[in-house]
Each structure stands twice: as structure tokens, then as C-alpha cells.
Write an enzyme that holds these catalytic residues in place. Structure first.
Site, PDB file in Angstrom:
ATOM      1  N   HIS A 163       3.882  11.119   6.973  1.00 15.34           N
ATOM      2  CA  HIS A 163       3.975  10.550   8.258  1.00 15.34           C
ATOM      3  C   HIS A 163       5.448  10.138   8.630  1.00 15.34           C
ATOM      4  O   HIS A 163       6.216  10.001   7.648  1.00 15.34           O
ATOM      5  CB  HIS A 163       3.195   9.304   8.170  1.00 15.34           C
ATOM      6  CG  HIS A 163       3.269   8.193   7.457  1.00 15.34           C
ATOM      7  ND1 HIS A 163       2.522   6.918   7.578  1.00 15.34           N
ATOM      8  CD2 HIS A 163       4.415   8.062   6.281  1.00 15.34           C
ATOM      9  CE1 HIS A 163       3.233   6.054   6.522  1.00 15.34           C
ATOM     10  NE2 HIS A 163       4.010   6.774   5.673  1.00 15.34           N
TER      11      HIS A 163
ATOM     12  N   CYS B 107      11.156   4.149   6.793  1.00 10.90           N
ATOM     13  CA  CYS B 107       9.839   4.636   7.159  1.00 10.90           C
ATOM     14  C   CYS B 107       9.811   5.472   8.694  1.00 10.90           C
ATOM     15  O   CYS B 107       9.049   6.219   8.831  1.00 10.90           O
ATOM     16  CB  CYS B 107       8.527   3.803   7.105  1.00 10.90           C
ATOM     17  SG  CYS B 107       8.284   3.330   5.399  1.00 10.90           S
TER      18      CYS B 107
ATOM     19  N   HIS C 279       8.106  11.633   5.493  1.00 15.97           N
ATOM     20  CA  HIS C 279       7.865  11.317   4.267  1.00 15.97           C
ATOM     21  C   HIS C 279       6.394  11.317   3.797  1.00 15.97           C
ATOM     22  O   HIS C 279       5.705  11.071   4.610  1.00 15.97           O
ATOM     23  CB  HIS C 279       8.743  10.254   3.707  1.00 15.97           C
ATOM     24  CG  HIS C 279       7.995   8.869   4.089  1.00 15.97           C
ATOM     25  ND1 HIS C 279       8.258   8.260   5.316  1.00 15.97           N
ATOM     26  CD2 HIS C 279       7.032   8.104   3.625  1.00 15.97           C
ATOM     27  CE1 HIS C 279       7.561   7.382   5.576  1.00 15.97           C
ATOM     28  NE2 HIS C 279       6.835   7.096   4.236  1.00 15.97           N
TER      29      HIS C 279
ATOM     30  N   HIS D  60       3.026  10.570   0.991  1.00 12.98           N
ATOM     31  CA  HIS D  60       2.444   9.609   0.099  1.00 12.98           C
ATOM     32  C   HIS D  60       1.160  10.347  -0.317  1.00 12.98           C
ATOM     33  O   HIS D  60       0.675  11.385   0.052  1.00 12.98           O
ATOM     34  CB  HIS D  60       1.926   8.209   0.985  1.00 12.98           C
ATOM     35  CG  HIS D  60       2.737   7.484   1.462  1.00 12.98           C
ATOM     36  ND1 HIS D  60       3.473   6.632   0.472  1.00 12.98           N
ATOM     37  CD2 HIS D  60       3.512   7.375   2.611  1.00 12.98           C
ATOM     38  CE1 HIS D  60       4.608   5.805   1.414  1.00 12.98           C
ATOM     39  NE2 HIS D  60       4.311   6.435   2.624  1.00 12.98           N
TER      40      HIS D  60
ATOM     41  N   ASP E 167      -5.424  16.186   4.419  1.00 12.92           N
ATOM     42  CA  ASP E 167      -4.887  16.789   3.072  1.00 12.92           C
ATOM     43  C   ASP E 167      -3.720  17.525   3.553  1.00 12.92           C
ATOM     44  O   ASP E 167      -3.911  18.672   4.260  1.00 12.92           O
ATOM     45  CB  ASP E 167      -5.804  17.288   2.246  1.00 12.92           C
ATOM     46  CG  ASP E 167      -5.073  17.196   0.682  1.00 12.92           C
ATOM     47  OD1 ASP E 167      -4.378  16.778   0.491  1.00 12.92           O
ATOM     48  OD2 ASP E 167      -5.694  18.395   0.058  1.00 12.92           O
ATOM     49  N   HIS E 168      -2.628  17.556   3.012  1.00 15.30           N
ATOM     50  CA  HIS E 168      -1.602  18.289   3.419  1.00 15.30           C
ATOM     51  C   HIS E 168      -1.176  18.525   4.663  1.00 15.30           C
ATOM     52  O   HIS E 168      -0.572  19.589   5.024  1.00 15.30           O
ATOM     53  CB  HIS E 168      -1.583  19.720   2.351  1.00 15.30           C
ATOM     54  CG  HIS E 168      -1.433  19.662   1.090  1.00 15.30           C
ATOM     55  ND1 HIS E 168      -2.431  19.175   0.512  1.00 15.30           N
ATOM     56  CD2 HIS E 168      -0.448  19.820   0.373  1.00 15.30           C
ATOM     57  CE1 HIS E 168      -2.223  19.107  -1.002  1.00 15.30           C
ATOM     58  NE2 HIS E 168      -0.936  19.346  -0.964  1.00 15.30           N
TER      59      HIS E 168
ATOM     60  N   GLU F  52      -1.620   3.077  -0.380  1.00 14.45           N
ATOM     61  CA  GLU F  52      -0.736   4.062   0.103  1.00 14.45           C
ATOM     62  C   GLU F  52       0.246   4.225  -0.970  1.00 14.45           C
ATOM     63  O   GLU F  52       0.718   5.473  -1.175  1.00 14.45           O
ATOM     64  CB  GLU F  52      -0.109   3.356   1.369  1.00 14.45           C
ATOM     65  CG  GLU F  52       0.890   4.535   2.165  1.00 14.45           C
ATOM     66  CD  GLU F  52       1.483   4.002   3.474  1.00 14.45           C
ATOM     67  OE1 GLU F  52       1.325   4.416   4.331  1.00 14.45           O
ATOM     68  OE2 GLU F  52       2.328   2.892   3.296  1.00 14.45           O
TER      69      GLU F  52
HETATM   70 NI    NI Z   1       5.271   5.897   4.224  1.00 14.26          NI
END
Ligand code: NI
Length: 138
Positions: free
Chosen positions: A17, A36, A42, A44, A82-83, A127
Site C-alpha cells: 500500500h 508510508c 511498501h 506488510h 493477497d499479493h 499490520e
Molecule cells: Ni505501511
């Protein structure tokens, strides 16, 4: 009347995100979101906990079959995130800043009317190891 218990299912997903509010200037985005706000985003490894409350069914001994709950979460959440890049790829995240808060709320919305037995009680989204959000609806 059956005893009321809380059952939970844990799932993990990896997603990227970028925290960015298009209504703010570049400088304000930088100030609010810092790293961020990095333009390419980036990732998580999110840990999701879905908690369902309900009475134990006398016949089955279950509130909800956890195998079924797992399939529902996979179908309506994990398969979609996911991904994926949460800013671009996920229909239910469109137009929302993908903070953990907003992701938790949107996951709630995905699941709340899909639970066949018992009712959705809580979404918890980790997160990072140290940061998590809980949402109880409302
Ligand atoms: Ni983040």
C-alpha cells in the site's frame, strides 16, 4: 438456550500500500504519512483475526464450522487482497486510504452479511508485530 462463545479464525496475507490522500498537497502527505507516503508503496504481512459470537448449537456442538468460516474469509477477503496492491487492485478498497484502520473496517463490510451461523463480533488486523487495529462494527 446454548452457551454463548466467541470463535476466531486467523488468516495471513501479504499486500502493499501507499498512504496518500489526494485531497492533501504533496508536502502535507509527506508530513502526515512520512515513509508510508513513498511513491511506489511498501508491503506488510498482515495477520487477520475474525471473531464470531454465537450460541453453541446443541446438535453440532459448533457455533460455526471453522472450516466454513475459513472458506468464507478466503473467498471474500484473502483471495482479493493477497499479493495485491491495496491502492489499485482491490475492489472493496477503492477510494479509501489503505490504513490498517480502513482495511479493518472494509474487511468487516465484506464479511458481516456472509456469516451463516452466529454473528460477526470483531475484526482484528495486525499490520506489524506491534501495531494492530480492532473493529467491532458501528
Ligand atoms: Ni505501511
Amino acid at each position: 438456550m446454548g452457551r454463548k462463545v466467541f470463535v476466531s479464525r486467523r488468516e495471513v496475507f501479504s499486500a502493499s500500500h501507499r498512504l496518500f490522500n489526494p485531497a492533501l498537497s504533496d508536502e502535507e502527505n509527506e508530513r502526515v504519512y512520512d515513509k508510508c507516503n513513498n511513491i511506489y508503496g511498501h508491503g506488510h504481512n498482515y495477520v487477520l483475526e475474525v471473531v464470531v459470537e454465537g450460541e453453541i448449537d446443541e446438535k453440532t456442538g459448533y457455533v460455526i464450522d471453522l472450516k466454513k468460516l475459513k472458506e468464507i474469509i478466503k473467498e471474500h477477503v484473502i483471495k482479493k487482497v493477497d499479493h495485491k496492491h491495496l491502492n489499485f487492485d482491490v475492489d472493496f478498497m477503492k477510494g479509501v486510504i489503505p490504513t490498517a484502520e480502513n482495511i479493518a473496517v472494509k474487511i468487516w463490510d465484506q464479511l458481516v452479511d456472509k456469516i451463516p451461523n452466529g454473528k460477526l463480533y470483531k475484526i482484528k488486523l495486525h499490520e506489524t508485530e506491534n501495531n494492530s487495529i480492532e473493529y467491532f462494527g458501528g
